[in-house]
Enzyme design. Sequence first.
Site, PDB file in Angstrom:
ATOM      1  N   TYR A   1     -32.448 -34.853   3.444  1.00 36.58           N
ATOM      2  CA  TYR A   1     -33.594 -33.938   3.495  1.00 36.58           C
ATOM      3  C   TYR A   1     -34.796 -34.601   4.172  1.00 36.58           C
ATOM      4  CZ  TYR A   1     -37.542 -31.048   2.123  1.00 36.58           C
ATOM      5  OH  TYR A   1     -38.676 -30.269   2.152  1.00 36.58           O
TER       6      TYR A   1
ATOM      7  N   LYS B   1     -36.458 -33.757   7.969  1.00 35.04           N
ATOM      8  CA  LYS B   1     -37.870 -33.414   8.153  1.00 35.04           C
ATOM      9  C   LYS B   1     -38.562 -34.428   9.064  1.00 35.04           C
ATOM     10  CE  LYS B   1     -38.604 -29.688   5.626  1.00 35.04           C
ATOM     11  NZ  LYS B   1     -39.173 -28.443   6.197  1.00 35.04           N
TER      12      LYS B   1
END
Length: 344
Positions: A213, A217
């Site tokens: 994750y 990002k």
Amino acid sequence: MTHSKELPPLTSPFFPNLFIKNQFFTKPRFPPHSTNLSDQVALVTGSNTGLGLECARQLLSYKLSRLIIAVRSSAKGEIAASNLRKQYPKSIIEVWVLDMSSYDSVRAFAARLDKELPRLDVAILNAGMGRSAFSTSPDTGHEENLQVNYLSTMLLSILILPILKKKSPVGLPGRLTIVTSMLSITAKFANKSEVPLLPAFDRADLFDPYDIYQTSKFLGQLFIWKLTDMVSADDVVVNLVEPGFIKGTELQRDISGITRIILNLFKTISARSVKVGASTYIDAAIVKGKESHGCVLTNWDIAPYAPFQYTAEGKIIMNRLWEETLKEFNFIDTNSILGFLKTA
């Protein structure tokens, strides 16, 4: 005001130093009461729940004239829209389908924006995924976190920039705000030396459920650093915003068992509410001006990028990621789009 790229990189550890400062010692800032978005048109992706829904609600509270709720499920979007229409009957609230796991859906959505909207002032790209199990998108074959958080978000950014440039009023630049994560500072990015880079994310043997994750990002920050060099703040102000650690979202909905119990307890103790988190979106997209172009906004202020981006290795990886990503998007005419964005 100093630009993110000019600020010195952070040296304090994220946990616990920066996290505690962010979550417990930062006072929320909401827009002035005089903020008025009458006649303006905005879209928010992933806006049927959590931060996206609260962001939509806050935009409408400032008299936004027209809102596009961009969601994968039209049925769920209509439920959210129905509730918002009851609260804000004077605003036009529409649900448009956007599946961020599909390039075709992203392209169709952007084409519809260009064709049907006479005006577009604000785009907030909030849709994201935090899946901890390895899976690939059936449409593209890419790992799903990479697809949603990075590839499709960057594709939509490229496609929407010329629309914002053309359809925002003269003298008022369009606004593109992309949601990132403060966890990007902690990204291990273990496969950064793989050549080519992007296919390495699609390998199950290299998948890290505890890092995918934040790394996905972080890739967005690397790409936006370069993309914003090609866009004038007089045409579109582009920035990244970190809402902080938030409770009341569905980002970690696939986590179960004892991990979920611990996470929920941690959220109860330290997380911001969706109201506070969404206010960072409004601040980035509405309150901040041209000084925020190409910047990361954390705690309602301009902040530095992740430390890796300031290193010689970081610059090399950034350029390689840029080239690979544009090659990935060879089904669109990126040269023409980027050329148009450069044109005064």
